[in-house]
Write an enzyme that holds these catalytic residues in place. Structure first.
Site, PDB file in Angstrom:
ATOM      1  N   THR A 162       0.936  -1.119  -0.123  1.00 46.69           N
ATOM      2  CA  THR A 162       0.080   0.110   0.156  1.00 46.69           C
ATOM      3  C   THR A 162       0.581   1.119  -0.200  1.00 46.69           C
ATOM      4  O   THR A 162       1.444   1.795  -1.421  1.00 46.69           O
ATOM      5  CB  THR A 162      -0.567  -0.475   0.944  1.00 46.69           C
ATOM      6  OG1 THR A 162      -0.109  -0.243   2.420  1.00 46.69           O
ATOM      7  CG2 THR A 162      -1.895  -0.799   1.195  1.00 46.69           C
ATOM      8  N   LYS A 188       3.902  -7.480   4.142  1.00 44.17           N
ATOM      9  CA  LYS A 188       3.094  -5.341   3.712  1.00 44.17           C
ATOM     10  C   LYS A 188       3.727  -5.557   4.783  1.00 44.17           C
ATOM     11  O   LYS A 188       2.479  -5.511   5.686  1.00 44.17           O
ATOM     12  CB  LYS A 188       2.545  -5.762   2.596  1.00 44.17           C
ATOM     13  CG  LYS A 188       0.971  -5.869   3.188  1.00 44.17           C
ATOM     14  CD  LYS A 188       0.174  -5.408   3.369  1.00 44.17           C
ATOM     15  CE  LYS A 188       0.926  -3.621   3.287  1.00 44.17           C
ATOM     16  NZ  LYS A 188      -0.181  -3.011   3.843  1.00 44.17           N
ATOM     17  N   THR A 199      -1.603  -3.045  10.568  1.00 47.20           N
ATOM     18  CA  THR A 199      -2.259  -2.575   8.950  1.00 47.20           C
ATOM     19  C   THR A 199      -0.613  -4.241   8.135  1.00 47.20           C
ATOM     20  O   THR A 199       0.083  -3.441   7.620  1.00 47.20           O
ATOM     21  CB  THR A 199      -2.297  -1.596   8.368  1.00 47.20           C
ATOM     22  OG1 THR A 199      -2.945  -1.221   8.654  1.00 47.20           O
ATOM     23  CG2 THR A 199      -3.110  -2.451   6.475  1.00 47.20           C
ATOM     24  N   GLU A 285       5.729   3.879   7.244  1.00 52.26           N
ATOM     25  CA  GLU A 285       6.030   5.178   6.491  1.00 52.26           C
ATOM     26  C   GLU A 285       7.173   6.300   6.759  1.00 52.26           C
ATOM     27  O   GLU A 285       6.945   6.905   7.953  1.00 52.26           O
ATOM     28  CB  GLU A 285       4.616   5.860   6.824  1.00 52.26           C
ATOM     29  CG  GLU A 285       3.349   4.715   5.890  1.00 52.26           C
ATOM     30  CD  GLU A 285       1.955   5.298   6.576  1.00 52.26           C
ATOM     31  OE1 GLU A 285       1.446   4.156   5.478  1.00 52.26           O
ATOM     32  OE2 GLU A 285       1.487   5.774   7.134  1.00 52.26           O
ATOM     33  N   ASN A 407       0.277  10.508   5.633  1.00 49.45           N
ATOM     34  CA  ASN A 407      -0.830  10.790   7.083  1.00 49.45           C
ATOM     35  C   ASN A 407      -1.993  11.912   7.296  1.00 49.45           C
ATOM     36  O   ASN A 407      -3.102  11.980   7.144  1.00 49.45           O
ATOM     37  CB  ASN A 407      -0.436  10.066   8.118  1.00 49.45           C
ATOM     38  CG  ASN A 407      -0.356   8.474   7.507  1.00 49.45           C
ATOM     39  OD1 ASN A 407      -0.894   7.678   7.148  1.00 49.45           O
ATOM     40  ND2 ASN A 407       1.396   8.629   8.226  1.00 49.45           N
ATOM     41  N   THR A 412      -7.178  12.343   1.053  1.00 50.65           N
ATOM     42  CA  THR A 412      -7.937  13.037  -0.316  1.00 50.65           C
ATOM     43  C   THR A 412      -6.499  12.385  -1.789  1.00 50.65           C
ATOM     44  O   THR A 412      -6.107  12.605  -1.839  1.00 50.65           O
ATOM     45  CB  THR A 412      -7.425  14.397  -0.006  1.00 50.65           C
ATOM     46  OG1 THR A 412      -6.484  14.369   1.116  1.00 50.65           O
ATOM     47  CG2 THR A 412      -9.334  14.642   1.093  1.00 50.65           C
TER      48      THR A 412
END
Lengths: 412, 412
Positions: A162, A188, A199, A285, A407, A412
């Protein structure tokens, strides 16, 4: 059961140069683009030539996603799985009855396409929560399951990502009863990574013949020491799971906890899980570096784990690591609020090889040497509680501007 | 004991337009620059004309700083405090014997300068951890304690700040037995703010005559609902404390839990604490907005608190709030990993007045209306568990680029 210490150097285990989840005999994998995501691959699969003995560990989040619930049910049916399909782009979580129906429909389609029983299908989803799963892309993806042109394990590895940047894969080999056993894995991660599953999806495969109960226990115990010891941002998601498949194509004598070479198997299995877990932390991230926190000489294993998790989860430690700042006060603080009985006057803290805290008090150290340690891609913090004999290791990453960028504009 | 609900509108309580910790009769305060910090005020004090009944709550961090340990000892000696001195710039934490000696020496100097017994002195420090406290600045500061030109409460409020931007102060008035009672307060916060006390100092004063045990219990219960319900970054520091002083200069009949107007006092006391707590959250490091999470209809008070804290602490919720993104999936996820028995199918979530989740599933909502709610300085999330009758509120802030900037370069 865990006779071997995971932090010890691996004996008898050979790490494959370019190992994958398909390195064990009898596994294929692939991936395609179906439109769930704009451009990147978003639908992948792993298939075993025969039904494989299966075990799973699942998120502890109260909100469990539909695919996870269904997979758990299927694994529990006969402890066998033959095909795993994974989609990214949509988590099919908090989607109510519609989500459950679509999970079932996916398994049904896969079973039909592969000509297997439905309970032999596991499904996993990752992506946005709470948006109905578009089903046309799933239908499209299933049509490629048997396409010989789409059987490429790298495509599988990319299809499950992702916000991850790097694919995560590994395989190791060793001998059991003169048979050549391989354990492989893919995973992942990236956001919402925290102890107790995140996740995060992990898939472990092996061609060994493994007793179902032993595989399950090995997976649980190993997960506690590997996947459950990583954190990116403290958030545990609704979709996380790790599945282990043993298809037995090597025909070794049944491996269980009483087998004389069980510890060899376990070493290989743990090494695969640990490598994947560390890859997930490193690829968190916005991360620029992997942080490893090793707690030693704790009174109990629980204390060691809690302290390691507390330090690896601290936003202030994580930002200090980003700034390559030897701010040990923040490390001490995080040790202190771990809710464990710590004797501050015994605590020793090292950054890399440099001791920065002794007996709970800061000691003079070579700032430049520590700075050189901290600017590296791999930073190790060692916390010696000097209260006992237990240890634990946790992995995480730094907290950066990029984490905020990624994040604060996800949907959006 | 807590007969009144803190979320109810305050009755009989008048909020002073420019209230301070010195609004209650018989308290003075001031602050000076001593050189502990480069330019800003760094040494402050509160003094009561007579020894005041005192109560304290302290950090649960295993590493407790020297000033905190000494203050606890002093409060416990006779439940009386007359002078509080606070320095910023250095936390005198993890400083071993040297730190303890300097804390003692500070109290000794203050007692001498004010002509009071040493156990009537409380001291608090905030700033960098693990660096020996420079003592010359402290000595210098103490010399100003009686200087009439330095008795300015705004200087006190500024002297206790670290990375905070705004001073935090409030006072309320009400009548008890026909006497005009005032409760005032000041606080500092910013980084390392998390439930169970943080790098947070709070000082509450009142001119009422209050029973020592009742004051202590009121402080503990109120702290659990206010200061312990805020989070900035999940880190609880070594130095946090809240001190309450009641100097009794209004000569009312002794206030205790059996007094018919105890609830009026409690309302005022709680309002002061809640206002300070919210100010701390709003002024969190790098924050652009205050987030309030209200959990209602929980099975127990513990569930309500745990869920509220879980959501307010989530980095993913905090970054979504920064991006004004109605990403309710992250809210649901944080509810789910709060380690409480949640019934997902009953959960309702609102952002401001707009319902975004019903029965655990996303419902269509007016994105534009929610966006207009989210861009405001105050954002309220309401989580209705529909499982019982208990509620809790937690306060926090968004997670921004500025948090990273501030914390990746703190020491340097």
């Amino acid at each position: 059961m865990m006779a071997t210490d995971i932090t010890q150097p691996i004996q008898k285990i050979h790490i494959l140069e370019d190992g994958h989840v398909t390195s064990p005999k009898g596994f294929t994998a692939g991936g395609v683009h179906t439109g769930l995501r704009k451009k990147t691959l978003d639908f992948g699969w792993i298939h075993s030539v025969v039904p494989a003995t299966a075990a799973g560990v699942y998120t502890l989040n109260s909100f469990q996603a539909a695919p996870l619930k269904l997979t758990k049910k299927h694994v529990d049916t006969a402890k066998k799985i033959q095909t795993i399909v994974v989609n990214s782009g949509n988590a099919n979580s908090c989607t109510g009855e519609d989500g459950m129906k679509k999970a079932h429909a996916t398994a049904e389609l896969v079973a039909k396409e592969k000509g297997i029983e439905e309970h032999l299908v596991a499904i996993a989803s990752t992506g946005i929560i709470g948006v109905p799963l578009p089903f046309e892309p799933i239908k499209k993806g299933v049509q490629y399951l048997n396409d010989p042109l789409c059987q490429n394990v790298s495509d599988f590895e990319r299809a499950i990502l992702t916000t991850d940047i790097e694919t995560k894969h590994i395989a190791v080999e060793f001998e059991i009863d003169g048979k050549h056993i391989t354990v492989g894995g893919a995973a992942k991660g990236s956001g919402m990574i925290h102890p107790n599953m995140a996740t995060m999806l992990g898939f472990i495969t092996t061609d060994a013949v493994v007793d179902s109960k032993s595989l399950e226990e090995a997976l649980k115990a190993t997960t506690d020491k590997t996947f459950n010891m990583i954190t990116v941002d403290g958030d545990s998601s609704t979709n996380d799971m790790v599945l282990a498949l043993a298809n037995g194509t090597q025909g070794n004598t049944l491996l269980n906890q009483d087998h004389p070479q069980w510890t060899v198997f376990l070493e290989g299995f743990q090494y695969v899980c640990k490598t994947l877990a560390k890859s997930i932390a490193r690829d968190g991230e916005g991360a620029t570096k992997l942080i490893e926190v090793e707690v030693i000489e704790a009174k109990t294993a629980e204390v060691a784990q809690a302290v390691a998790k507390s330090v690896i989860s601290s936003n202030l430690v994580k930002t200090a690591m980003y700034g390559s700042d030897a701010n040990w006060g923040r490390i001490i603080t995080a040790i202190g609020y771990s809710n464990q009985k710590i004797e501050p006057e015994h605590v020793k803290v090292s950054i890399g090889d440099t001791v920065v805290v002794e007996k709970g008090i800061g000691v003079p150290f070579d700032e430049e040497a520590v700075m050189l340690t901290l600017v590296k891609d791999d930073v190790k913090l060692i916390i010696d509680l000097q209260q006992g004999q237990h240890s634990a290791t946790a992995w995480g990453c730094d907290l950066t501007y990029d984490y905020i960028r990624i994040n604060s504009s996800y949907r959006t």
